[in-house]
Design a protein around this motif. Structure first.
Motif, PDB file in Angstrom:
ATOM      1  N   GLU A 433       0.827  -1.205   0.000  1.00  0.00           N
ATOM      2  CA  GLU A 433       0.000   0.000   0.000  1.00  0.00           C
ATOM      3  C   GLU A 433       0.861   1.254   0.000  1.00  0.00           C
ATOM      4  OE1 GLU A 433      -3.443   0.414  -0.043  1.00  0.00           O
ATOM      5  OE2 GLU A 433      -3.508  -1.718  -0.547  1.00  0.00           O
ATOM      6  N   GLU A 434       0.512   2.167  -0.898  1.00  0.00           N
ATOM      7  CA  GLU A 434       1.207   3.454  -0.980  1.00  0.00           C
ATOM      8  C   GLU A 434       0.344   4.547  -0.346  1.00  0.00           C
ATOM      9  OE1 GLU A 434       4.184   3.843  -2.246  1.00  0.00           O
ATOM     10  OE2 GLU A 434       4.509   1.903  -3.210  1.00  0.00           O
ATOM     11  N   LYS A 435       0.979   5.631   0.051  1.00  0.00           N
ATOM     12  CA  LYS A 435       0.246   6.790   0.558  1.00  0.00           C
ATOM     13  C   LYS A 435      -0.176   7.674  -0.607  1.00  0.00           C
ATOM     14  CE  LYS A 435       2.794   7.031   4.944  1.00  0.00           C
ATOM     15  NZ  LYS A 435       3.676   7.893   5.783  1.00  0.00           N
ATOM     16  N   PRO A 436      -1.348   8.336  -0.481  1.00  0.00           N
ATOM     17  CA  PRO A 436      -1.767   9.248  -1.554  1.00  0.00           C
ATOM     18  C   PRO A 436      -0.765  10.387  -1.729  1.00  0.00           C
ATOM     19  CG  PRO A 436      -3.568   8.819  -0.020  1.00  0.00           C
ATOM     20  CD  PRO A 436      -2.337   8.276   0.615  1.00  0.00           C
ATOM     21  N   LYS A 437      -0.569  10.782  -2.957  1.00  0.00           N
ATOM     22  CA  LYS A 437       0.268  11.937  -3.268  1.00  0.00           C
ATOM     23  C   LYS A 437      -0.666  13.089  -3.597  1.00  0.00           C
ATOM     24  CE  LYS A 437       3.753   8.851  -5.209  1.00  0.00           C
ATOM     25  NZ  LYS A 437       2.956   7.640  -4.874  1.00  0.00           N
ATOM     26  N   GLY A 438      -0.423  14.243  -3.006  1.00  0.00           N
ATOM     27  CA  GLY A 438      -1.357  15.333  -3.222  1.00  0.00           C
ATOM     28  C   GLY A 438      -0.808  16.703  -2.909  1.00  0.00           C
ATOM     29  N   LEU A 439      -1.571  17.693  -3.340  1.00  0.00           N
ATOM     30  CA  LEU A 439      -1.292  19.101  -3.065  1.00  0.00           C
ATOM     31  C   LEU A 439      -2.499  19.686  -2.340  1.00  0.00           C
ATOM     32  CD1 LEU A 439       0.011  19.993  -6.631  1.00  0.00           C
ATOM     33  CD2 LEU A 439       1.431  19.766  -4.591  1.00  0.00           C
ATOM     34  N   ARG A 440      -2.253  20.644  -1.483  1.00  0.00           N
ATOM     35  CA  ARG A 440      -3.323  21.244  -0.698  1.00  0.00           C
ATOM     36  C   ARG A 440      -3.379  22.734  -0.974  1.00  0.00           C
ATOM     37  NH1 ARG A 440      -2.872  20.048   5.493  1.00  0.00           N
ATOM     38  NH2 ARG A 440      -1.112  21.493   5.338  1.00  0.00           N
ATOM     39  N   PHE A 441      -4.608  23.232  -1.230  1.00  0.00           N
ATOM     40  CA  PHE A 441      -4.795  24.643  -1.573  1.00  0.00           C
ATOM     41  C   PHE A 441      -5.935  25.258  -0.761  1.00  0.00           C
ATOM     42  CE2 PHE A 441      -3.291  22.516  -5.481  1.00  0.00           C
ATOM     43  CZ  PHE A 441      -2.098  23.196  -5.667  1.00  0.00           C
ATOM     44  N   ALA A 442      -6.034  26.569  -0.835  1.00  0.00           N
ATOM     45  CA  ALA A 442      -7.113  27.289  -0.162  1.00  0.00           C
ATOM     46  C   ALA A 442      -8.456  26.958  -0.807  1.00  0.00           C
ATOM     47  CB  ALA A 442      -6.859  28.794  -0.232  1.00  0.00           C
ATOM     48  N   ALA A 443      -9.512  27.065  -0.029  1.00  0.00           N
ATOM     49  CA  ALA A 443     -10.848  26.702  -0.503  1.00  0.00           C
ATOM     50  C   ALA A 443     -11.278  27.526  -1.711  1.00  0.00           C
ATOM     51  CB  ALA A 443     -11.861  26.881   0.630  1.00  0.00           C
ATOM     52  N   GLU A 444     -10.755  28.754  -1.859  1.00  0.00           N
ATOM     53  CA  GLU A 444     -11.156  29.621  -2.978  1.00  0.00           C
ATOM     54  C   GLU A 444     -10.710  29.067  -4.336  1.00  0.00           C
ATOM     55  OE1 GLU A 444     -10.330  32.315   0.613  1.00  0.00           O
ATOM     56  OE2 GLU A 444      -9.552  30.463  -0.277  1.00  0.00           O
ATOM     57  N   CYS A 445      -9.830  28.083  -4.334  1.00  0.00           N
ATOM     58  CA  CYS A 445      -9.342  27.502  -5.599  1.00  0.00           C
ATOM     59  C   CYS A 445     -10.278  26.427  -6.157  1.00  0.00           C
ATOM     60  CB  CYS A 445      -7.955  26.890  -5.397  1.00  0.00           C
ATOM     61  SG  CYS A 445      -6.676  28.093  -4.960  1.00  0.00           S
ATOM     62  N   TRP A 446     -11.301  26.074  -5.415  1.00  0.00           N
ATOM     63  CA  TRP A 446     -12.182  24.966  -5.808  1.00  0.00           C
ATOM     64  C   TRP A 446     -12.803  25.174  -7.188  1.00  0.00           C
ATOM     65  CZ3 TRP A 446     -13.510  20.112  -4.836  1.00  0.00           C
ATOM     66  CH2 TRP A 446     -14.743  19.643  -5.278  1.00  0.00           C
ATOM     67  N   GLY A 447     -13.368  26.364  -7.421  1.00  0.00           N
ATOM     68  CA  GLY A 447     -14.050  26.618  -8.683  1.00  0.00           C
ATOM     69  C   GLY A 447     -13.126  26.495  -9.884  1.00  0.00           C
ATOM     70  N   LEU A 465     -10.698  30.844 -15.438  1.00  0.00           N
ATOM     71  CA  LEU A 465     -10.757  30.009 -14.247  1.00  0.00           C
ATOM     72  C   LEU A 465     -11.256  30.772 -13.025  1.00  0.00           C
ATOM     73  CD1 LEU A 465      -7.401  28.018 -14.597  1.00  0.00           C
ATOM     74  CD2 LEU A 465      -9.702  27.273 -15.224  1.00  0.00           C
ATOM     75  N   ASN A 466     -11.284  32.096 -13.122  1.00  0.00           N
ATOM     76  CA  ASN A 466     -11.784  32.948 -12.026  1.00  0.00           C
ATOM     77  C   ASN A 466     -11.107  32.619 -10.693  1.00  0.00           C
ATOM     78  OD1 ASN A 466     -13.716  34.321 -13.679  1.00  0.00           O
ATOM     79  ND2 ASN A 466     -15.034  32.511 -13.551  1.00  0.00           N
ATOM     80  N   LEU A 467      -9.800  32.531 -10.739  1.00  0.00           N
ATOM     81  CA  LEU A 467      -9.047  32.215  -9.533  1.00  0.00           C
ATOM     82  C   LEU A 467      -8.806  33.466  -8.696  1.00  0.00           C
ATOM     83  CD1 LEU A 467      -6.410  29.856 -11.177  1.00  0.00           C
ATOM     84  CD2 LEU A 467      -8.211  29.161  -9.592  1.00  0.00           C
ATOM     85  N   PRO A 468      -8.758  33.317  -7.386  1.00  0.00           N
ATOM     86  CA  PRO A 468      -8.443  34.471  -6.535  1.00  0.00           C
ATOM     87  C   PRO A 468      -7.028  34.971  -6.803  1.00  0.00           C
ATOM     88  CG  PRO A 468      -8.447  32.436  -5.267  1.00  0.00           C
ATOM     89  CD  PRO A 468      -8.989  32.091  -6.610  1.00  0.00           C
ATOM     90  N   MET A 469      -6.867  36.273  -6.853  1.00  0.00           N
ATOM     91  CA  MET A 469      -5.587  36.862  -7.230  1.00  0.00           C
ATOM     92  C   MET A 469      -4.460  36.456  -6.289  1.00  0.00           C
ATOM     93  SD  MET A 469      -5.847  38.628 -10.003  1.00  0.00           S
ATOM     94  CE  MET A 469      -4.401  39.667  -9.894  1.00  0.00           C
ATOM     95  N   HIS A 470      -4.742  36.330  -4.993  1.00  0.00           N
ATOM     96  CA  HIS A 470      -3.666  36.133  -4.028  1.00  0.00           C
ATOM     97  C   HIS A 470      -3.126  34.698  -4.012  1.00  0.00           C
ATOM     98  CE1 HIS A 470      -7.354  34.950  -2.002  1.00  0.00           C
ATOM     99  NE2 HIS A 470      -6.664  34.386  -1.026  1.00  0.00           N
ATOM    100  N   VAL A 471      -3.883  33.735  -4.521  1.00  0.00           N
ATOM    101  CA  VAL A 471      -3.392  32.345  -4.472  1.00  0.00           C
ATOM    102  C   VAL A 471      -3.494  31.622  -5.821  1.00  0.00           C
ATOM    103  CG1 VAL A 471      -3.876  32.022  -2.019  1.00  0.00           C
ATOM    104  CG2 VAL A 471      -5.666  31.515  -3.706  1.00  0.00           C
ATOM    105  N   GLY A 472      -4.245  32.173  -6.775  1.00  0.00           N
ATOM    106  CA  GLY A 472      -4.540  31.471  -8.021  1.00  0.00           C
ATOM    107  C   GLY A 472      -3.317  31.109  -8.836  1.00  0.00           C
ATOM    108  N   LEU A 473      -2.441  32.085  -9.072  1.00  0.00           N
ATOM    109  CA  LEU A 473      -1.268  31.827  -9.888  1.00  0.00           C
ATOM    110  C   LEU A 473      -0.299  30.876  -9.182  1.00  0.00           C
ATOM    111  CD1 LEU A 473       0.064  32.408 -12.563  1.00  0.00           C
ATOM    112  CD2 LEU A 473       1.183  34.403 -11.531  1.00  0.00           C
ATOM    113  N   ASP A 474      -0.171  31.028  -7.870  1.00  0.00           N
ATOM    114  CA  ASP A 474       0.679  30.105  -7.114  1.00  0.00           C
ATOM    115  C   ASP A 474       0.179  28.667  -7.251  1.00  0.00           C
ATOM    116  OD1 ASP A 474       2.278  32.158  -6.286  1.00  0.00           O
ATOM    117  OD2 ASP A 474       1.332  32.363  -4.317  1.00  0.00           O
ATOM    118  N   MET A 475      -1.145  28.492  -7.256  1.00  0.00           N
ATOM    119  CA  MET A 475      -1.724  27.159  -7.403  1.00  0.00           C
ATOM    120  C   MET A 475      -1.353  26.555  -8.760  1.00  0.00           C
ATOM    121  SD  MET A 475      -5.675  26.034  -7.889  1.00  0.00           S
ATOM    122  CE  MET A 475      -5.525  26.445  -9.637  1.00  0.00           C
ATOM    123  N   LEU A 476      -1.479  27.361  -9.828  1.00  0.00           N
ATOM    124  CA  LEU A 476      -1.162  26.875 -11.170  1.00  0.00           C
ATOM    125  C   LEU A 476       0.316  26.517 -11.297  1.00  0.00           C
ATOM    126  CD1 LEU A 476      -3.258  29.341 -13.365  1.00  0.00           C
ATOM    127  CD2 LEU A 476      -3.808  26.972 -12.785  1.00  0.00           C
TER     128      LEU A 476
END
Length: 491
Positions: A433-447, A465-476
Motif C-alpha cells: 500500500e502506498e500513501k496518496p500523493k497530493g497538493l493542498r490549496f485554499a478553498a477559494e481555488c475549488w471553482g 478560471l476565475n481564480l483568486p488573485m492572491h493564491v490562483g497563480l501560485d496554485m497553477l
C-alpha cells in the motif's frame, strides 16, 4: 515449450505495433466496448450482465474463417491476444527480472482423483530450469502474478481499464499443460474477465454459494460442487472473452489434444461495494449530523452495555440510524471523507508513458492551461481534521498551504488535489500500500480546479478560471511544477 534460451536483443515486453492491435485503445470507454465487442453496448452490459450473470464473447470470424477479426482494427484478435503473454514472454521475464516463488509466480495442479489442489513446494528466486521442470515434468499450471508490471501492452490496457472502472484492475496469467487443470472449484471476490490467449480451455460455471461475496472462497470439495447448479459449459478459444460476476463458482481445464492453454484473468472491484463505502463514510456523516440533529446528541441509557441485546435498545438504535440517514441532504458534502477513492489514486497504475517533467513554460495570467493527465487527478475538498490520518504524504513538495497556523486552520475548508502520475508501476496490486500523493490549496481555488477538471483535454484560458488573485497563480505554478499542468503561452 522449449527450454529457456538466452534473451535476444529484441524485447517482447514493449508495446505491440498499432497495425497488430485488435482493441480500441483511444479512450477508456472505447477500450471496454471493443473488449466486449459485438455482444452488447456498455449500457446494456451494466443493465443486464454486470454483477448478475456471465457473458461469453466469442471472437468474430473473418470471412475466410481462419482468424478472429473485428473489421475496424488492423490486427486479428486471436493474434493480438497471443502477444499479450506467451511462453516466450515468460522466458524473457524470468531471465531478465528477479522473481520470487509465491510473490511473482506459483505452480499448482488439480488432482482429478483426489479432487484437490496440489501446490508446488517452492520458495526463493525463480530459475528458468525450475520453471521448465514445473510445467513439463510435474505438469503444473504456472500462475504469473500481475504481468502488467513488466509488459507494456498490459500496462497500457489495464491503466485505461482503471480509468473506465474507477477501481484498481489486476491480472494473472495461467499457463496450463495439455489436458490438465490447475485450480480446484472456487469463487472470487472480484469481477472477472477471462481472455483466452493460447490453446483451448473448458470452463464450467456454477451458481453462487454467496451472491456478490466480499471474500474469496477456499477450494470447494466435490460434494459441494455437485450440489450447485451448473450454469454453463464454455470452450474458450484464442481471442474469446468471458465475463462472470464475483461469487460465480468456476473451474477450468485445458482441452486434451489441443496443446497447452494460456489465459489472462483481468479482475476489478475488490472492496468496491456500497457496504465498503458506507463503512468508510459513516464516521464523517455521524460527526456532521450530530451537530445538527438533537436526537443523536441524547445520552445513551444508563448502563446501556447491559441492554444492547434487548428489543428496546435495538429499536432506539434503529431510530438513531434513521435520523442519521435522514440527515443526508443535498447540502451534505460527501466528498470530504472518502479513503476508498484516495487509496485508488494512491495505488492505481501511473499513466502509460507518462513524462515526469514540466510541460511548456511556467503559467502566467495570460496563459492557456489544461491538466496533463485528467483521469489521474482527483479534486476533493474538506476540513483539515478529516485528513489527520496522514492522507497526504508529509513532504514539502506534496503540500501547498499557508505557512502560518496550520493547527488554527484545521477546521477550515481546504481543497486537495490527489494524483497518481508518480505512482510506481512495479508495485501495482502487489499488496504494498502506498500513501496518496497530493497538493493542498485554499478553498477559494475549488471553482478554478473543477473547471480545469471538466475541461479534460481542452486548453482553458487562465482568466476563465476565475481564480483568486492572491493564491490562483501560485496554485497553477504548483500544479505545473509537479507535471500535472500543461501550459501554452502566447509569447
Amino acid at each position: 515449450m522449449p527450454r529457456f534460451k538466452k534473451k535476444t536483443n529484441k524485447s517482447l515486453l514493449k508495446t505491440i505495433p498499432m497495425d497488430e492491435v485488435a482493441l480500441d485503445l483511444g479512450s477508456p470507454d472505447s477500450l471496454f466496448q471493443s473488449l466486449i465487442q459485438h455482444s452488447c453496448s456498455i449500457e446494456r452490459f451494466y443493465e443486464y450482465y454486470w454483477e448478475q450473470r456471465h457473458l461469453y464473447i466469442p471472437c468474430l470470424k473473418s470471412e475466410s474463417g481462419d482468424n478472429c477479426q473485428d473489421k475496424q482494427f488492423s490486427g486479428t484478435r486471436s493474434s493480438y491476444f497471443s502477444k499479450l503473454f506467451n511462453h516466450e514472454i515468460l522466458k524473457e521475464i524470468v531471465v531478465s527480472k528477479k522473481l520470487e516463488y509465491g510473490k511473482d509466480i506459483c505452480a499448482c495442479r488439480f488432482d482429478d482423483e483426489k479432487k484437490c489442489r496440489v501446490n508446488a513446494e517452492e520458495d526463493g528466486p525463480v530459475t528458468a530450469d525450475k520453471v521448465h521442470s514445473l510445467f513439463h515434468v510435474d505438469e503444473m499450471t504456472l500462475q504469473f502474478h500481475q504481468p502488467q508490471r513488466f509488459h507494456d501492452e498490459l500496462w497500457k490496457i489495464q491503466e485505461k481499464l482503471e480509468s473506465f472502472f474507477g477501481s484498481q484492475v489486476g491480472s494473472n496469467v495461467y499457463m496450463t499443460p495439455d489436458g490438465s487443470q490447475g485450480l480446484a472449484p472456487h469463487h472470487d471476490n472480484v469481477e472477472v474477465f477471462i481472455l483466452q490467449l493460447e490453446g483451448e480451455k473448458e470452463w464450467k460455471l456454477y451458481s453462487p454459494v454467496v451472491n456478490l461475496p466480499r471474500n474469496s472462497s477456499s477450494d470447494f470439495d466435490d460434494t459441494t460442487v455437485k450440489g450447485l447448479t451448473l450454469l454453463d459449459t464454455i470452450i474458450m478459444k484464442p481471442g474469446d472473452v468471458l465475463y462472470f460476476p464475483r461469487g460465480t463458482v468456476h473451474q477450468a481445464k485445458s482441452i486434451k489434444g489441443t496443446g497447452h492453454s494460456t489465459h489472462l484473468t483481468i479482475s476489478t472491484y475488490e472492496t468496491q461495494c456500497w457496504g465498503d463505502y458506507i463503512l468508510d463514510f459513516i464516521p464523517y456523516l455521524t460527526d456532521v449530523a450530530a451537530d445538527k440533529v438533537v436526537s443523536l446528541r441524547r445520552g445513551l441509557p444508563r448502563k446501556y452495555y447491559n441492554q444492547t441485546s434487548t428489543d428496546g435498545f435495538k429499536q432506539n438504535l434503529k431510530e438513531a440510524l434513521i435520523s442519521l440517514a435522514e440527515s443526508l441532504t443535498e447540502s451534505t458534502d460527501v466528498e470530504m471523507s472518502d479513503s476508498i477513492v484516495c487509496n485508488f489514486f494512491a495505488n492505481r497504475l501511473p499513466p502509460f508513458g507518462s513524462v515526469q517533467e514540466q510541460l511548456g513554460k511556467n503559467p502566467t495570467l495570460s496563459s492557456m492551461v489544461r491538466l496533463s493527465y485528467p483521469d489521474h487527478v482527483l479534486i476533493s475538498r474538506g476540513k483539515g481534521q478529516y485528513h489527520a490520518e496522514d492522507t497526504l504524504e508529509e513532504e514539502d513538495n506534496d503540500l501547498e498551504s499557508d505557512e502560518e497556523g496550520d493547527k488554527e486552520d484545521s477546521g477550515k475548508m481546504e481543497v486537495y488535489v490527489y494524483y497518481s502520475t508518480r505512482n510506481r508501476r512495479i508495485t501495482h496490486m502487489m499488496e504494498e500500500e502506498e500513501k496518496p500523493k497530493g497538493l493542498r490549496f485554499a478553498a477559494e481555488c475549488w471553482g478554478g480546479l473543477t473547471t480545469l477538471k471538466k475541461s479534460e483535454s481542452d486548453f482553458v484560458e487562465v482568466s476563465d478560471l476565475n481564480l483568486p488573485m492572491h493564491v490562483g497563480l501560485d496554485m497553477l505554478v504548483a500544479l505545473w511544477a509537479e507535471g500535472l499542468l500543461e501550459c501554452k503561452n502566447d509569447n
